[in-house]
Structure formats: C-alpha cells, structure tokens
Design an enzyme around this catalytic site. Structure first.
Site, PDB file in Angstrom:
ATOM      1  N   ASP A  99       0.786  -1.231   0.000  1.00  0.00           N
ATOM      2  CA  ASP A  99       0.000   0.000   0.000  1.00  0.00           C
ATOM      3  C   ASP A  99       0.816   1.277   0.000  1.00  0.00           C
ATOM      4  OD1 ASP A  99       1.098   0.007   2.524  1.00  0.00           O
ATOM      5  OD2 ASP A  99      -0.742  -0.600   3.536  1.00  0.00           O
ATOM      6  N   GLU A 121      -0.428  -9.070  -1.059  1.00  0.00           N
ATOM      7  CA  GLU A 121      -1.006  -8.453   0.145  1.00  0.00           C
ATOM      8  C   GLU A 121      -2.223  -7.590  -0.239  1.00  0.00           C
ATOM      9  OE1 GLU A 121       1.645  -7.318   3.681  1.00  0.00           O
ATOM     10  OE2 GLU A 121       0.504  -5.465   3.376  1.00  0.00           O
ATOM     11  N   GLU A 135      -2.070   5.201   2.889  1.00  0.00           N
ATOM     12  CA  GLU A 135      -2.026   3.783   2.492  1.00  0.00           C
ATOM     13  C   GLU A 135      -3.411   3.199   2.200  1.00  0.00           C
ATOM     14  OE1 GLU A 135      -0.402   5.103   5.070  1.00  0.00           O
ATOM     15  OE2 GLU A 135       1.719   4.727   4.690  1.00  0.00           O
ATOM     16  N   HIS A 211       6.243   5.430  12.823  1.00  0.00           N
ATOM     17  CA  HIS A 211       6.580   6.252  11.653  1.00  0.00           C
ATOM     18  C   HIS A 211       5.374   6.752  10.857  1.00  0.00           C
ATOM     19  CE1 HIS A 211       5.479   3.364   8.492  1.00  0.00           C
ATOM     20  NE2 HIS A 211       5.891   2.432   9.319  1.00  0.00           N
ATOM     21  N   ARG A 213       2.454   8.576   8.965  1.00  0.00           N
ATOM     22  CA  ARG A 213       2.189   9.984   8.643  1.00  0.00           C
ATOM     23  C   ARG A 213       1.015  10.556   9.436  1.00  0.00           C
ATOM     24  NH1 ARG A 213       4.966   9.544   3.758  1.00  0.00           N
ATOM     25  NH2 ARG A 213       5.453  11.512   2.739  1.00  0.00           N
ATOM     26  N   HIS A 244      12.952   5.775  12.709  1.00  0.00           N
ATOM     27  CA  HIS A 244      12.746   5.908  11.260  1.00  0.00           C
ATOM     28  C   HIS A 244      13.344   7.237  10.792  1.00  0.00           C
ATOM     29  CE1 HIS A 244      10.656   6.393   7.443  1.00  0.00           C
ATOM     30  NE2 HIS A 244      10.219   5.152   7.529  1.00  0.00           N
TER      31      HIS A 244
HETATM   32  C1  UD1 Z   1       6.729   4.981   3.532  1.00  0.00           C
HETATM   33  C2  UD1 Z   1       5.334   4.556   3.056  1.00  0.00           C
HETATM   34  C3  UD1 Z   1       4.591   3.841   4.175  1.00  0.00           C
HETATM   35  C4  UD1 Z   1       5.438   2.718   4.767  1.00  0.00           C
HETATM   36  C5  UD1 Z   1       6.802   3.251   5.173  1.00  0.00           C
HETATM   37  C6  UD1 Z   1       7.659   2.117   5.648  1.00  0.00           C
HETATM   38  C7  UD1 Z   1       4.159   6.008   1.464  1.00  0.00           C
HETATM   39  C8  UD1 Z   1       3.422   7.263   1.266  1.00  0.00           C
HETATM   40  N1  UD1 Z   1       4.574   5.750   2.725  1.00  0.00           N
HETATM   41  O1  UD1 Z   1       6.569   5.967   4.527  1.00  0.00           O
HETATM   42  O2  UD1 Z   1       3.401   3.301   3.662  1.00  0.00           O
HETATM   43  O3  UD1 Z   1       4.775   2.218   5.902  1.00  0.00           O
HETATM   44  O4  UD1 Z   1       7.425   3.856   4.032  1.00  0.00           O
HETATM   45  O5  UD1 Z   1       8.777   2.570   6.338  1.00  0.00           O
HETATM   46  O6  UD1 Z   1       4.387   5.283   0.527  1.00  0.00           O
HETATM   47  N2  UD1 Z   1      14.103   8.573   4.544  1.00  0.00           N
HETATM   48  C9  UD1 Z   1      15.473   8.512   4.464  1.00  0.00           C
HETATM   49  N3  UD1 Z   1      16.040   7.314   4.136  1.00  0.00           N
HETATM   50  C10 UD1 Z   1      15.318   6.189   3.859  1.00  0.00           C
HETATM   51  C11 UD1 Z   1      13.913   6.261   3.947  1.00  0.00           C
HETATM   52  C12 UD1 Z   1      13.321   7.472   4.277  1.00  0.00           C
HETATM   53  O7  UD1 Z   1      16.160   9.487   4.707  1.00  0.00           O
HETATM   54  O8  UD1 Z   1      15.912   5.136   3.544  1.00  0.00           O
HETATM   55  C13 UD1 Z   1      13.467   9.876   4.893  1.00  0.00           C
HETATM   56  C14 UD1 Z   1      13.531  10.880   3.723  1.00  0.00           C
HETATM   57  O9  UD1 Z   1      13.655  12.173   4.225  1.00  0.00           O
HETATM   58  C15 UD1 Z   1      12.160  10.683   3.085  1.00  0.00           C
HETATM   59  C16 UD1 Z   1      11.308  10.493   4.315  1.00  0.00           C
HETATM   60  O10 UD1 Z   1      12.094   9.674   5.197  1.00  0.00           O
HETATM   61  O11 UD1 Z   1      11.760  11.789   2.284  1.00  0.00           O
HETATM   62  C17 UD1 Z   1       9.960   9.877   4.101  1.00  0.00           C
HETATM   63  O12 UD1 Z   1      10.019   8.710   3.294  1.00  0.00           O
HETATM   64  P1  UD1 Z   1       8.668   8.248   2.533  1.00  0.00           P
HETATM   65  O13 UD1 Z   1       8.936   6.981   1.795  1.00  0.00           O
HETATM   66  O14 UD1 Z   1       8.086   9.378   1.772  1.00  0.00           O
HETATM   67  O15 UD1 Z   1       7.670   7.988   3.714  1.00  0.00           O
HETATM   68  P2  UD1 Z   1       7.715   6.983   4.926  1.00  0.00           P
HETATM   69  O16 UD1 Z   1       7.211   7.731   6.101  1.00  0.00           O
HETATM   70  O17 UD1 Z   1       9.034   6.316   4.989  1.00  0.00           O
HETATM   71  N1  UDP Z   2      12.250  -3.323  10.404  1.00  0.00           N
HETATM   72  C1  UDP Z   2      13.642  -3.400  10.278  1.00  0.00           C
HETATM   73  N2  UDP Z   2      14.420  -2.526  10.976  1.00  0.00           N
HETATM   74  C2  UDP Z   2      13.905  -1.586  11.798  1.00  0.00           C
HETATM   75  C3  UDP Z   2      12.479  -1.487  11.898  1.00  0.00           C
HETATM   76  C4  UDP Z   2      11.697  -2.357  11.187  1.00  0.00           C
HETATM   77  O1  UDP Z   2      14.150  -4.275   9.553  1.00  0.00           O
HETATM   78  O2  UDP Z   2      14.674  -0.828  12.404  1.00  0.00           O
HETATM   79  C5  UDP Z   2      11.414  -4.253   9.625  1.00  0.00           C
HETATM   80  C6  UDP Z   2      10.300  -4.970  10.370  1.00  0.00           C
HETATM   81  O3  UDP Z   2      10.751  -6.189  10.931  1.00  0.00           O
HETATM   82  C7  UDP Z   2       9.245  -5.186   9.303  1.00  0.00           C
HETATM   83  C8  UDP Z   2       9.433  -4.008   8.384  1.00  0.00           C
HETATM   84  O4  UDP Z   2      10.733  -3.483   8.654  1.00  0.00           O
HETATM   85  O5  UDP Z   2       9.450  -6.364   8.556  1.00  0.00           O
HETATM   86  C9  UDP Z   2       8.382  -2.992   8.646  1.00  0.00           C
HETATM   87  O6  UDP Z   2       8.717  -1.806   8.033  1.00  0.00           O
HETATM   88  P1  UDP Z   2       8.035  -0.435   8.443  1.00  0.00           P
HETATM   89  O7  UDP Z   2       7.614  -0.474   9.846  1.00  0.00           O
HETATM   90  O8  UDP Z   2       8.990   0.615   8.013  1.00  0.00           O
HETATM   91  O9  UDP Z   2       6.787  -0.366   7.452  1.00  0.00           O
HETATM   92  P2  UDP Z   2       5.274  -0.883   7.515  1.00  0.00           P
HETATM   93  O10 UDP Z   2       5.274  -2.357   7.745  1.00  0.00           O
HETATM   94  O11 UDP Z   2       4.593  -0.105   8.587  1.00  0.00           O
HETATM   95  O12 UDP Z   2       4.738  -0.504   6.186  1.00  0.00           O
END
Ligand code: UD1
Ligand code: UDP
Length: 372
Positions: A99, A121, A135, A211, A213, A244
C-alpha cells in the site's frame, strides 16, 4: 509451467515492500521464471539494507528519494519512470506489494499499458481513508486496477469479494513477511552486541517503532511522552527505538526521548539484527504493519500505536492489542502487561493468523498456472 517462461517484473521501493517481496523473488528465480526487479528507491538506505541481506541486485534502480519528499512528488516520479521501464521490459505480469505510493503509482503505470497487475497483500482495509494515510487509498486504488489478487487471509478475500472483485482471480496465500521472518530468525545468526548499546542488558527490552504519517504532531508526541513516563516509573525495563529516518519522526523523538535513562534511540536496524532484537524483546510497541504480522510468531505482546488497523485477524486472534495514541491508555496498557503475569502469558499461546512461511510457494503456484 508452459513452454515459454513467463516474464515477471516486480516494482518496489520501501523497506517493508522489499522485505515482503524478497522471498517471493527468490522463489520465482528458483522456479525458473524470467524475473526483472525495478526498485523506485522511494527509500534509499532502508531499501539498500534489505537488498544486501537477500542479495538482490535490481535490473533497474530509479533512485527517486529526496529528503522529506511529498506524496505528489513520489506519485508522479514513479508513474513516469516506471512507465518507461515497463515500455522497455514489456513483462507478462507486474507484481506490486501492499500500500505504499510506489505500489499504487507502479500499478497505475502498468494499467495504462494494459499489463496485468498482481497485487501481493491485497484486500487489507480499515475503511478510514485517512488512517493509515495515504495507504488506505493506495491499496484500494491498486485493487481496482489489479488482475490477480494475492490475499493473505480469508478475511482479505471476503473483503475483495464484497467489493465485486472476480472470485476466480483471488487467491489466499498467507503473508510473505512470515517467509522472510522465519528464514532470517531461524537460519541466520547475528551478534546483537554489534548493534544495540549496552547489550546484553539485565533489563527487559521493550522495542519501539513509529513512523505513520497520520500520527505526526500531537499523536506521536503523546506516544513518546507515555513511554518516557513508563520508563521513569519502571526501572527494570529498557526501550530500544530504531528511529525511522523521516525528519518528522526524528525531530519528535529527539525532543522527547533523547537523553532519557534506559531509552536508546538508535539508527534503523538492518532486518537481520532487527529480527534478532525482536526475539530478545519482552514487549513490542509499534505502528508498523509488518511488525504486527511478524511478532505474533514469537508469542510476544504487541501494542499497536494506531487508532485503526487493517490487521484485524491479529486483533481477533489476540496476538496484538490496538491501543491507539492516547497517553493514559498507552501507559495503563504497559502497566497491565508488566504487572499481570497471567495477562502477559496469554500472548504466548496464540496462533499467528498470517501463516507459517508458505506464501511465496503458494503465489508461485498461482503464477505458474496462469494461462496467457
Ligand atoms: C513509507 C510509506 C509507508 C510505509 C513506510 C515504511 C508512502 C506514502 N509511505 O513511509 O506506507 O509504511 O514507508 O517505512 O508510501 N528517509 C530517508 N532514508 C530512507 C527512507 C526514508 O532518509 O531510507 C526519509 C527521507 O527524508 C524521506 C522520508 O524519510 O523523504 C519519508 O520517506 P517516505 O517513503 O516518503 O515515507 P515513509 O514515512 O518512509
Ligand atoms: N524493520 C527493520 N528494521 C527496523 C524497523 C523495522 O528491519 O529498524 C522491519 C520490520 O521487521 C518489518 C518491516 O521493517 O518487517 C516494517 O517496516 P516499516 O515499519 O517501516 O513499514 P510498515 O510495515 O509499517 O509498512
């Protein structure tokens, strides 16, 4: 399998998608499908950690991540860039997962080219379009343009049927996260000393992740304040929080939890040490989707820090408890878990509703039998 090997392309971009697609990718390769992996790199560091662990080398890397990126930005970048890759690869089927915005935009790109989408999923819902945000809408829109639905549970299938999706195209497959989790938990060793400060510890570990939003602002602050208060009152516990990298999360965590005794704010952990941290945890607090599915395999209580969850099977099975984001409710539930042994122990015997590690095999069986 038919004479011609099907060409299956996968697009994913974030940590959870990568973790959940990795075992499926490896099974597709094992069975001799033609595979093409395209990562959007909506996440960069978090994605790369997973690619490295599962030794996946993508054929295409769109490298789109920017600091504090907007939803509009991710949506449009993925739509246009995945479109170009699809024109180049011309797969028989595009597989997307879950999602995220990568999921929805990649599926839309495929739809515009009449390439069938397989949604891994599929069928999860909260019925609140703002929770989780964005999502809930990403997965609904993805399911509207999907041809093959890989629904983890019967409830997910029932939901798709109630929305009028074609019964013959919906397959109950378990959740691939259990395949990934069990492989890593059972087959790969890890020295947590290298990753967790002051490990091993005499304290009981509470692992925290947050994490979402929709929690940014007051809700996230309430969560953090409740945890801080609990730790001040309960000297036998230590919180490990891999934060995160989203700047909205980092800022709040720094403001409220930094420099508190027995709270360790650490970098996001690669999946291998994270799974081993979970195995060493006494309680898990999270708003993550994947963690709600994984931890019940360990019989450890999971408090879900969200108002709604699409993982109702876990709530019904009693493997997770939906506690929300209210300061007092979080504090009370934590106190109950640490003071009522019978209540705590009740989590140990519950069955994980998301499967036993067969999802990738079940999905590949379906893909083999699809007539082109
Ligand atoms: C995204 C997904 C969310 C998922 C989450 C898992 C969307 C809108 N959101 O949210 O569904 O649950 O990932 O973690 O698709 N950043 C870094 N390095 C990284 C990753 C993120 O610096 O490796 C920072 C960056 O500033 C980036 C921000 O986090 O712009 C947000 O990342 P983004 O993928 O937009 O949203 P998440 O909150 O990570
Ligand atoms: N996870 C990880 N390292 C971390 C936190 C989470 O490997 O520091 C793993 C966790 O075991 C799970 C996945 O990341 O499999 C979940 O990712 P996240 O919580 O970012 O996203 P969501 O599942 O909420 O979309």
């Amino acid at each position: 399998m038919t004479e011609k090997r099907k060409k299956i392309m996968m697009v994913f971009g974030t940590r959870p998608e990568a973790i959940k697609m990795a075992p499926l990718y490896l099974e597709l390769k094992r069975r001799g499908f033609q595979t093409v992996v395209c990562v959007t790199a909506q996440h960069r560091e978090l994605l790369d950690q997973v690619l490295e662990l599962f030794e996946i080398v993508p054929e295409y890397d769109l490298n789109i991540m920017k600091q504090n990126q907007s939803l509009d930005y991710i949506t449009s970048e993925v739509l246009v860039k995945v479109g170009k890759v699809l024109d180049d690869v011309k797969p028989d089927i595009l597989l997307v997962h879950g999602d995220t915005t990568t999921t929805f935009s990649a599926a839309l790109s495929a739809f515009y080219r009449k390439i069938p989408v397989g949604h891994v999923e599929a069928g999860l819902r909260t019925d609140n379009i703002y929770s989780p945000f964005p999502e809930e809408i990403n997965r609904r829109l993805t399911d509207d343009i999907t041809t093959y639905y890989f629904a983890p549970t019967q409830a997910n299938k029932d939901r798709l049927l109630s929305e009028g999706k074609t019964a013959d195209n919906i397959f109950i497959t378990e959740n691939t996260v259990i395949d990934a989790f069990l492989t890593v938990a059972n087959n790969k060793n890890c020295s947590l000393e290298d990753w967790i400060p002051e490990f091993p510890t005499t304290k009981k570990i509470i692992t925290l992740t947050a994490h979402r939003r929709e929690s940014f602002g007051i809700k996230l602050r309430n969560i953090f304040k409740a945890i801080k208060e609990f730790i001040i009152q309960n000297k036998d516990y230590r919180v490990i929080y891999p934060v995160h990298p989203n700047p909205n999360v980092l800022k709040a965590a720094d403001e409220i939890l930094k420099n508190v005794d027995r709270i360790n704010l650490i970098e996001p952990l690669p999946y291998l040490p994270f799974v081993h941290l979970l195995k060493n945890s006494h309680i898990v607090l999270t708003d993550s989707g994947g963690i709600q599915e994984e931890v019940p395999s360990l019989g450890i209580p999971v408090m879900v820090l969200r108002e709604e969850t699409e993982r109702l099977e876990a709530v019904k099975a009693g493997t997770v408890k939906l506690v929300g984001t209210d300061y007092k409710i979080i504090l009370d539930e934590l106190q109950k878990l640490v003071s009522n042994k019978q209540y705590y122990d009740s989590y140990k015997t519950k069955k994980n509703p998301y499967g036993t590690g067969n999802a990738s095999r079940l999905i590949c069986n379906v893909l083999e039998n699809i007539e082109e």
